[in-house]
Design an enzyme around this catalytic site. Structure first.
Site, PDB file in Angstrom:
ATOM      1  N   ASN A   1       0.929  -1.274  -0.059  1.00 23.05           N
ATOM      2  CA  ASN A   1       0.199   0.115  -0.045  1.00 23.05           C
ATOM      3  C   ASN A   1       0.904   1.288   0.096  1.00 23.05           C
ATOM      4  OD1 ASN A   1      -1.622   2.206   1.144  1.00 23.05           O
ATOM      5  ND2 ASN A   1      -3.063   0.751   1.608  1.00 23.05           N
TER       6      ASN A   1
ATOM      7  N   HIS B   1       0.695   6.037   2.306  1.00 23.05           N
ATOM      8  CA  HIS B   1       1.527   6.809   3.107  1.00 23.05           C
ATOM      9  C   HIS B   1       2.621   7.818   2.326  1.00 23.05           C
ATOM     10  CE1 HIS B   1      -0.214   5.264   6.704  1.00 23.05           C
ATOM     11  NE2 HIS B   1      -0.245   4.109   6.364  1.00 23.05           N
TER      12      HIS B   1
ATOM     13  N   ARG C   1       2.554  18.895   2.840  1.00 25.25           N
ATOM     14  CA  ARG C   1       3.082  19.968   2.071  1.00 25.25           C
ATOM     15  C   ARG C   1       2.157  20.506   0.863  1.00 25.25           C
ATOM     16  NH1 ARG C   1       8.174  21.868   3.701  1.00 25.25           N
ATOM     17  NH2 ARG C   1       8.437  21.284   5.906  1.00 25.25           N
TER      18      ARG C   1
ATOM     19  N   HIS D   1      -5.721   3.410  -1.851  1.00 28.51           N
ATOM     20  CA  HIS D   1      -7.070   3.874  -1.226  1.00 28.51           C
ATOM     21  C   HIS D   1      -7.606   5.220  -1.709  1.00 28.51           C
ATOM     22  CE1 HIS D   1      -9.968   3.932   2.606  1.00 28.51           C
ATOM     23  NE2 HIS D   1     -10.487   4.267   1.388  1.00 28.51           N
TER      24      HIS D   1
ATOM     25  N   ARG E   1      -9.828   7.763  -1.000  1.00 29.41           N
ATOM     26  CA  ARG E   1     -10.957   8.213   0.002  1.00 29.41           C
ATOM     27  C   ARG E   1     -11.509   9.304  -0.729  1.00 29.41           C
ATOM     28  NH1 ARG E   1     -10.687   7.325   5.442  1.00 29.41           N
ATOM     29  NH2 ARG E   1      -9.270   5.778   5.891  1.00 29.41           N
TER      30      ARG E   1
ATOM     31  N   ARG F   1      -7.823  12.581   1.070  1.00 26.00           N
ATOM     32  CA  ARG F   1      -6.820  13.046   2.025  1.00 26.00           C
ATOM     33  C   ARG F   1      -5.361  12.595   1.665  1.00 26.00           C
ATOM     34  NH1 ARG F   1      -8.494   9.784   7.330  1.00 26.00           N
ATOM     35  NH2 ARG F   1     -10.440  10.527   6.804  1.00 26.00           N
ATOM     36  N   HIS F   2      -5.186  11.831   0.955  1.00 21.60           N
ATOM     37  CA  HIS F   2      -3.852  11.153   0.509  1.00 21.60           C
ATOM     38  C   HIS F   2      -3.686  10.973  -1.073  1.00 21.60           C
ATOM     39  CE1 HIS F   2      -5.431   7.283   1.444  1.00 21.60           C
ATOM     40  NE2 HIS F   2      -5.469   7.392   2.764  1.00 21.60           N
TER      41      HIS F   2
ATOM     42  N   GLU G   1      -8.549   0.197  -3.252  1.00 23.31           N
ATOM     43  CA  GLU G   1      -9.670   0.114  -2.027  1.00 23.31           C
ATOM     44  C   GLU G   1     -10.574   1.760  -1.869  1.00 23.31           C
ATOM     45  OE1 GLU G   1      -7.199   0.073   1.556  1.00 23.31           O
ATOM     46  OE2 GLU G   1      -6.717  -1.964   1.537  1.00 23.31           O
TER      47      GLU G   1
ATOM     48  N   THR H   1      -7.285   6.245  10.135  1.00 22.08           N
ATOM     49  CA  THR H   1      -7.009   5.200   9.241  1.00 22.08           C
ATOM     50  C   THR H   1      -8.133   4.133   9.540  1.00 22.08           C
ATOM     51  OG1 THR H   1      -5.530   3.341   8.676  1.00 22.08           O
ATOM     52  CG2 THR H   1      -5.680   3.708  11.163  1.00 22.08           C
ATOM     53  N   THR H   2      -8.275   3.279   8.550  1.00 21.44           N
ATOM     54  CA  THR H   2      -9.493   2.335   8.677  1.00 21.44           C
ATOM     55  C   THR H   2      -9.581   1.587  10.124  1.00 21.44           C
ATOM     56  OG1 THR H   2      -9.306   1.948   6.118  1.00 21.44           O
ATOM     57  CG2 THR H   2     -10.857   0.476   7.263  1.00 21.44           C
TER      58      THR H   2
ATOM     59  N   GLU I   1     -10.771  -9.910   2.734  1.00 16.77           N
ATOM     60  CA  GLU I   1      -9.413  -9.300   3.377  1.00 16.77           C
ATOM     61  C   GLU I   1      -9.908  -9.286   4.969  1.00 16.77           C
ATOM     62  OE1 GLU I   1      -6.182  -5.755   3.604  1.00 16.77           O
ATOM     63  OE2 GLU I   1      -7.362  -6.014   1.890  1.00 16.77           O
TER      64      GLU I   1
ATOM     65  N   HIS J   1      -3.775  -4.840   7.579  1.00 16.50           N
ATOM     66  CA  HIS J   1      -4.000  -3.896   8.648  1.00 16.50           C
ATOM     67  C   HIS J   1      -3.353  -4.058   9.815  1.00 16.50           C
ATOM     68  CE1 HIS J   1      -6.161  -0.170   9.244  1.00 16.50           C
ATOM     69  NE2 HIS J   1      -5.910  -0.297  10.398  1.00 16.50           N
ATOM     70  N   GLY J   2      -2.095  -3.178  10.047  1.00 16.00           N
ATOM     71  CA  GLY J   2      -1.604  -3.130  11.130  1.00 16.00           C
ATOM     72  C   GLY J   2      -0.243  -4.318  11.146  1.00 16.00           C
TER      73      GLY J   2
ATOM     74  N   GLY K   1       1.310  -1.714   4.301  1.00 15.18           N
ATOM     75  CA  GLY K   1       1.864  -0.439   3.788  1.00 15.18           C
ATOM     76  C   GLY K   1       2.609   0.359   4.877  1.00 15.18           C
ATOM     77  N   HIS K   2       1.881   0.598   6.025  1.00 18.82           N
ATOM     78  CA  HIS K   2       2.675   1.495   7.098  1.00 18.82           C
ATOM     79  C   HIS K   2       4.040   0.929   7.440  1.00 18.82           C
ATOM     80  CE1 HIS K   2       3.272   3.546  10.941  1.00 18.82           C
ATOM     81  NE2 HIS K   2       2.707   4.306  10.576  1.00 18.82           N
TER      82      HIS K   2
END
Length: 241
Positions: free
Chosen positions: A7, A10, A18, A43, A45, A49-50, A70, A100-101, A151, A191-192, A213-214
């Site tokens: 993912n 991020h 910025r 994802h 959204r 936002r990203h 996503e 986050t989700t 998932e 996730h996580g 991802g993270h």
């Protein structure tokens, strides 16, 4: 052998901090593929936002593996998916105020609604996944929608604060994997997950892919994205089919 999808949200989050032009998620997607990822996740959204629309379009044009989109189950996102034509869409819940989700999609009582929503995507050959908690009722409802994948949300396991809570959440996920497969669903986890807690799944059969991802992007700050992806790929390659 299970595979890794990366993912790149991020990377876009850092860029949007910025409102500039770097770092570039398209470049990150390419580097992740070169390092062994078998799919790229974005994802898109509703509040953008990203990841931005141009990111999805560019990654669609340049992706050499599989694009996983996503998205929330909205009319707008359905239209974007039909235009972009990703290999897979994954329906996720979405709240404007969340960082986050936070949990899985509620499928119970929405089986027909979700089946109708997915039908045009399936007609185009786009595969689908539903991001759900490891709850037997949610798994049964997901199967009733006609989706090919689920998932299973691993966030509660990853965020558990003590050994007992972690084991409880892990046991629920393992039961969820079995239940989903018994209903003919293919199973992804995400996730996580990071380089430590993913090891609990080393000898667990039946997982198609891990969506991460993270943790990869966090490690990439110190060692670079190429090595961060290669290290996770190396771990997953030791896992059971």
């Amino acid at each position: 052998m299970p595979s890794l999808t990366v993912n790149v949200d991020h990377v876009a989050t850092l860029r949007q901090a910025r409102m500039g032009i770097e770092p570039e998620p398209v470049t990150a997607a390419y580097m992740a593929e070169m390092a062994g990822a078998t799919g790229i996740i974005v994802h898109l959204r509703e509040d953008r936002r990203h990841i931005q629309d141009r990111d999805v379009a560019l990654i669609r044009k340049t992706c050499n593996t599989r694009l996983h989109l996503e998205m929330a189950a909205t009319e707008e996102m359905q239209g974007i998916a039909l235009e972009i034509d990703p290999e897979i869409v994954c329906l996720v819940p979405e709240k404007r105020q969340e960082l986050t989700t936070e949990g899985g999609l509620n499928c119970v009582g929405r089986e027909r609604e979700l089946a109708d929503y997915l039908a045009p995507l399936h007609a185009m050959g786009i595969r689908s996944s539903l991001f759900i908690d490891a709850d037997p009722a949610q798994i049964r409802a997901a199967a009733a929608t006609g989706t090919e994948f689920v998932e299973i949300h691993t966030g509660h396991y990853a965020d558990a604060k003590d050994h007992r809570a972690r084991n409880t959440e892990l046991a629920a996920i393992l039961e969820g994997i079995k239940a989903a497969r018994n209903l003919g669903l293919k199973v992804n986890l995400g996730h996580g997950l990071n380089y430590r807690n993913i090891l609990a799944f080393k000898d667990v059969p039946g997982v198609n892919e891990y969506s991460i991802g993270h943790a990869i992007m966090a490690k990439a700050i110190y060692v670079g994205l190429d090595r961060a992806v290669r290290d996770m790929v190396a771990i997953i390659r030791t896992f059971a089919d």
